[in-house]
Design an enzyme around this catalytic site. Structure first.
Site, short mmCIF file in Angstrom:
data_model
loop_
_atom_site.label_atom_id
_atom_site.label_comp_id
_atom_site.label_asym_id
_atom_site.label_seq_id
_atom_site.Cartn_x
_atom_site.Cartn_y
_atom_site.Cartn_z
N LYS A 10 47.67 45.63 40.81
CA LYS A 10 47.82 45.40 42.25
C LYS A 10 48.21 46.67 43.01
CE LYS A 10 49.02 40.53 41.61
NZ LYS A 10 49.87 39.41 42.09
N TYR A 50 42.28 34.39 46.78
CA TYR A 50 43.50 33.59 46.63
C TYR A 50 43.44 32.29 47.45
CZ TYR A 50 46.07 37.15 43.96
OH TYR A 50 46.52 38.00 42.98
N ASN A 113 54.02 42.16 42.33
CA ASN A 113 54.33 41.99 40.90
C ASN A 113 53.37 42.69 39.95
OD1 ASN A 113 52.24 40.23 41.21
ND2 ASN A 113 53.28 38.43 40.40
N HIS A 116 47.86 40.86 38.08
CA HIS A 116 47.43 39.46 38.10
C HIS A 116 46.83 39.13 36.75
CE1 HIS A 116 45.34 35.79 39.32
NE2 HIS A 116 44.28 36.27 38.71
N GLU A 127 37.04 34.25 38.51
CA GLU A 127 37.63 35.47 39.06
C GLU A 127 36.84 36.71 38.62
OE1 GLU A 127 42.10 33.51 39.25
OE2 GLU A 127 41.71 35.13 37.82
P1 CMP Z 1 49.32 36.16 40.89
O1 CMP Z 1 49.41 35.95 39.44
O2 CMP Z 1 48.41 37.23 41.36
O3 CMP Z 1 48.90 34.79 41.60
C1 CMP Z 1 49.35 34.41 42.88
C2 CMP Z 1 50.30 35.37 43.49
O4 CMP Z 1 51.06 34.88 44.56
C3 CMP Z 1 51.34 35.73 42.46
O5 CMP Z 1 50.78 36.50 41.44
C4 CMP Z 1 52.38 36.41 43.31
O6 CMP Z 1 52.12 37.78 43.51
C5 CMP Z 1 52.23 35.67 44.62
N1 CMP Z 1 53.40 34.81 44.82
C6 CMP Z 1 53.75 33.75 44.09
N2 CMP Z 1 54.90 33.22 44.57
C7 CMP Z 1 55.27 33.99 45.63
C8 CMP Z 1 56.35 33.95 46.55
N3 CMP Z 1 57.31 33.02 46.45
N4 CMP Z 1 56.41 34.90 47.50
C9 CMP Z 1 55.42 35.85 47.60
N5 CMP Z 1 54.36 35.91 46.75
C10 CMP Z 1 54.28 35.00 45.78
#
Ligand code: CMP
Length: 138
Positions: A10, A50, A113, A116, A127
């Site tokens: 990311k 998303y 984070n 993904h 995806e």
């Molecule tokens: P990802 O695995 O890419 O799939 C969905 C994404 O939404 C997740 O990782 C996080 O980066 C994001 N996400 C999930 N929960 C939250 C939250 N509470 N606040 C902000 N982003 C979130």
């Protein structure tokens, strides 16, 4: 059974120079790269990727963040790829991620984070085909 998952490194991780370290950890864990590209999503593309989260309160933040800079998209192959990759990256919230996982090492927050990972074989296929044509997958 050897199968495939999909990942993105990311914008937080690409901008901090973590791309090489993350790819090395993925390859060292036994995943083979079957497709890969460095690219940047528009807000419209991030929103479509998303779309399953469109009703969530963090959707706008997620779309803004995921279109804020370059990403690396990749299709990875390994036995038990989806589950093993989710174990390698750790919990969505890095504060809860196990020691040694990619998110524990490289992620700052639940929103930013670092990586993904697909949550099912079906979503891995969807995806992967969002980013790659048949000619780009080996
Ligand atoms: P990802 O695995 O890419 O799939 C969905 C994404 O939404 C997740 O990782 C996080 O980066 C994001 N996400 C999930 N929960 C939250 C939250 N509470 N606040 C902000 N982003 C979130």
């Amino acid at each position: 059974m050897s199968n495939r998952t999909f990942t993105m490194i990311k914008p937080d991780a690409t901008s901090k120079g973590y791309t090489g370290g993350i790819l090395d950890q993925i390859v060292q864990a036994g995943f083979t790269i079957r497709a890969m590209k460095w690219t940047r999503l528009t807000a419209e593309q991030a929103g479509r990727f998303y779309a399953v989260h469109s009703e969530r309160p963090f959707y706008g933040e997620l779309v803004n963040f995921m279109s804020s800079g370059p990403i690396v998209a990749a299709i990875l192959e390994k036995d038990n790829a989806v589950a093993d990759f989710r174990q390698l990256i750790g919990a969505t919230n890095p504060a809860q991620a196990a020691e040694g996982t990619i998110r524990k090492k490289y992620a700052a927050s639940v929103g930013e984070n670092a990586v993904h990972g697909s949550d099912s074989d079906e979503n891995a296929a969807i995806e992967g085909s969002f980013f790659f044509s048949g000619l780009e997958i080996f």
